[in-house]
Design a protein around this motif. Structure first.
Motif, PDB file in Angstrom:
ATOM      1  N   GLY A  55       0.632  -1.398   0.186  1.00 50.49           N
ATOM      2  CA  GLY A  55       0.203   0.022   0.128  1.00 50.49           C
ATOM      3  C   GLY A  55       1.002   1.404  -0.008  1.00 50.49           C
ATOM      4  N   GLN A  56       1.536   1.233  -0.519  1.00 49.83           N
ATOM      5  CA  GLN A  56       3.187   2.281  -0.436  1.00 49.83           C
ATOM      6  C   GLN A  56       3.640   2.684  -2.422  1.00 49.83           C
ATOM      7  N   SER A  57       3.793   3.653  -2.244  1.00 45.88           N
ATOM      8  CA  SER A  57       4.678   3.698  -3.791  1.00 45.88           C
ATOM      9  C   SER A  57       6.123   3.713  -3.628  1.00 45.88           C
ATOM     10  N   PHE A  58       6.918   3.644  -5.013  1.00 47.50           N
ATOM     11  CA  PHE A  58       8.161   3.483  -4.832  1.00 47.50           C
ATOM     12  C   PHE A  58       8.992   4.431  -6.107  1.00 47.50           C
ATOM     13  N   LYS A  59      10.436   4.902  -5.749  1.00 49.97           N
ATOM     14  CA  LYS A  59       9.924   5.750  -6.843  1.00 49.97           C
ATOM     15  C   LYS A  59      11.665   4.716  -7.594  1.00 49.97           C
ATOM     16  N   LEU A  60      11.443   4.216  -8.658  1.00 49.94           N
ATOM     17  CA  LEU A  60      12.289   3.572  -8.979  1.00 49.94           C
ATOM     18  C   LEU A  60      13.156   4.139 -10.401  1.00 49.94           C
ATOM     19  N   ARG A  61      14.860   3.586 -10.258  1.00 52.49           N
ATOM     20  CA  ARG A  61      15.077   4.062 -12.153  1.00 52.49           C
ATOM     21  C   ARG A  61      15.184   2.964 -13.460  1.00 52.49           C
ATOM     22  N   ILE A  62      14.244   2.676 -14.246  1.00 55.32           N
ATOM     23  CA  ILE A  62      14.321   1.234 -14.919  1.00 55.32           C
ATOM     24  C   ILE A  62      13.739   1.904 -16.229  1.00 55.32           C
ATOM     25  N   SER A  63      13.961   1.501 -16.479  1.00 55.31           N
ATOM     26  CA  SER A  63      14.317   1.162 -18.408  1.00 55.31           C
ATOM     27  C   SER A  63      12.585   1.258 -18.638  1.00 55.31           C
ATOM     28  N   ALA A  64      12.599   1.679 -20.518  1.00 55.93           N
ATOM     29  CA  ALA A  64      11.398   1.366 -20.650  1.00 55.93           C
ATOM     30  C   ALA A  64      10.818   0.303 -20.716  1.00 55.93           C
ATOM     31  N   ALA A  65      11.601  -0.687 -21.235  1.00 49.74           N
ATOM     32  CA  ALA A  65      11.216  -2.113 -21.739  1.00 49.74           C
ATOM     33  C   ALA A  65      11.194  -2.750 -20.582  1.00 49.74           C
ATOM     34  N   GLY A  66      11.515  -2.900 -19.413  1.00 51.81           N
ATOM     35  CA  GLY A  66      11.165  -3.350 -17.969  1.00 51.81           C
ATOM     36  C   GLY A  66       9.892  -2.152 -17.789  1.00 51.81           C
ATOM     37  N   LEU A  67       9.661  -1.277 -17.452  1.00 54.99           N
ATOM     38  CA  LEU A  67       8.164  -0.780 -17.837  1.00 54.99           C
ATOM     39  C   LEU A  67       6.910  -1.674 -17.616  1.00 54.99           C
ATOM     40  N   ARG A  68       7.034  -1.776 -18.901  1.00 51.31           N
ATOM     41  CA  ARG A  68       6.077  -2.531 -20.235  1.00 51.31           C
ATOM     42  C   ARG A  68       6.444  -3.958 -19.591  1.00 51.31           C
ATOM     43  N   SER A  69       7.278  -4.997 -19.062  1.00 51.84           N
ATOM     44  CA  SER A  69       7.137  -6.284 -18.540  1.00 51.84           C
ATOM     45  C   SER A  69       6.354  -5.877 -17.218  1.00 51.84           C
ATOM     46  N   VAL A  70       6.515  -4.518 -16.121  1.00 57.60           N
ATOM     47  CA  VAL A  70       5.821  -4.583 -15.271  1.00 57.60           C
ATOM     48  C   VAL A  70       4.480  -4.527 -15.377  1.00 57.60           C
ATOM     49  N   ASP A  71       4.028  -3.597 -16.560  1.00 57.61           N
ATOM     50  CA  ASP A  71       3.060  -3.944 -16.509  1.00 57.61           C
ATOM     51  C   ASP A  71       1.578  -4.732 -17.352  1.00 57.61           C
ATOM     52  N   HIS A  72       2.529  -6.186 -17.947  1.00 58.72           N
ATOM     53  CA  HIS A  72       1.993  -6.881 -18.673  1.00 58.72           C
ATOM     54  C   HIS A  72       1.603  -7.967 -17.665  1.00 58.72           C
ATOM     55  N   ARG A  73       3.045  -8.011 -16.818  1.00 53.01           N
ATOM     56  CA  ARG A  73       2.752  -9.469 -15.736  1.00 53.01           C
ATOM     57  C   ARG A  73       2.045  -8.504 -14.689  1.00 53.01           C
ATOM     58  N   GLY A  74       1.199  -7.505 -14.666  1.00 50.76           N
ATOM     59  CA  GLY A  74      -0.059  -7.103 -14.135  1.00 50.76           C
ATOM     60  C   GLY A  74       0.432  -5.852 -12.115  1.00 50.76           C
ATOM     61  N   GLY A  75       1.969  -5.622 -12.514  1.00 50.68           N
ATOM     62  CA  GLY A  75       1.669  -4.922 -11.586  1.00 50.68           C
ATOM     63  C   GLY A  75       3.356  -5.734 -11.075  1.00 50.68           C
ATOM     64  N   LEU A  76       3.823  -4.469 -10.377  1.00 52.17           N
ATOM     65  CA  LEU A  76       5.355  -3.974  -9.545  1.00 52.17           C
ATOM     66  C   LEU A  76       5.118  -5.541  -8.601  1.00 52.17           C
ATOM     67  N   ASP A  77       3.652  -6.093  -7.546  1.00 51.77           N
ATOM     68  CA  ASP A  77       3.960  -6.794  -6.997  1.00 51.77           C
ATOM     69  C   ASP A  77       4.685  -8.518  -7.456  1.00 51.77           C
ATOM     70  N   ALA A  78       3.411  -8.877  -9.414  1.00 52.21           N
ATOM     71  CA  ALA A  78       3.633  -9.827  -9.703  1.00 52.21           C
ATOM     72  C   ALA A  78       4.774  -9.860 -10.412  1.00 52.21           C
ATOM     73  N   PHE A  79       5.630  -8.666 -10.460  1.00 57.09           N
ATOM     74  CA  PHE A  79       7.056  -8.768 -11.014  1.00 57.09           C
ATOM     75  C   PHE A  79       7.913  -8.892 -10.581  1.00 57.09           C
ATOM     76  N   LEU A  80       8.237  -9.006  -9.160  1.00 52.07           N
ATOM     77  CA  LEU A  80       9.402  -9.093  -8.524  1.00 52.07           C
ATOM     78  C   LEU A  80       8.695 -10.217  -8.243  1.00 52.07           C
ATOM     79  N   ALA A  81       7.592 -10.758  -7.844  1.00 49.25           N
ATOM     80  CA  ALA A  81       7.700 -12.126  -7.604  1.00 49.25           C
ATOM     81  C   ALA A  81       8.400 -13.061  -8.528  1.00 49.25           C
ATOM     82  N   LYS A  82       7.800 -12.801 -10.084  1.00 52.46           N
ATOM     83  CA  LYS A  82       8.827 -13.513 -10.577  1.00 52.46           C
ATOM     84  C   LYS A  82      10.176 -13.685 -10.929  1.00 52.46           C
ATOM     85  N   ALA A  83      10.820 -12.291 -10.632  1.00 53.60           N
ATOM     86  CA  ALA A  83      11.972 -11.696 -10.787  1.00 53.60           C
ATOM     87  C   ALA A  83      13.303 -12.246  -9.781  1.00 53.60           C
TER      88      ALA A  83
END
Length: 95
Positions: A44-72
């Motif tokens: 329930g909080q936000s985080f400032k990160l420096r990520i690539s445009a491709a990484g941002l698309r991957s986060v959206d594709h996997r369904g958000g930050l939580d889902a992305f980090l679970a598989k990373a």
């Protein structure tokens, strides 16, 4: 400031700049990094990160930050992203 994506681990690569006369000189290809604020649903909080445009698309594709980090993979993540991942896992285990 390091030119490495905090989520995917993408960094600069090298190659050749090739002129019209076919002269080759070394150059660097830098990743397209953006400062982004991503929200964790579990924490329930936000985080400032420096990520690539491709990484941002991957986060959206996997369904958000939580889902992305679970598989990373832990090797690809920065120290900041790894800390967020561990906090999310701890919160999910408690719930």
């Amino acid at each position: 400031m390091s030119r490495v994506c905090e989520l995917t681990g993408k960094g600069p690569t090298t190659g050749n700049k090739v002129s019209h006369a076919n002269n080759k000189t070394r150059r660097r290809f830098l990743p397209n990094l953006n400062d982004v604020t991503l929200i964790s649903d579990v924490l329930g909080q936000s985080f400032k990160l420096r990520i690539s445009a491709a990484g941002l698309r991957s986060v959206d594709h996997r369904g958000g930050l939580d889902a992305f980090l679970a598989k990373a993979k832990n090797e690809e993540l920065s120290a900041k992203a790894l800390k967020i991942k561990k906090a999310i896992e701890k919160a999910q285990a408690a719930a």
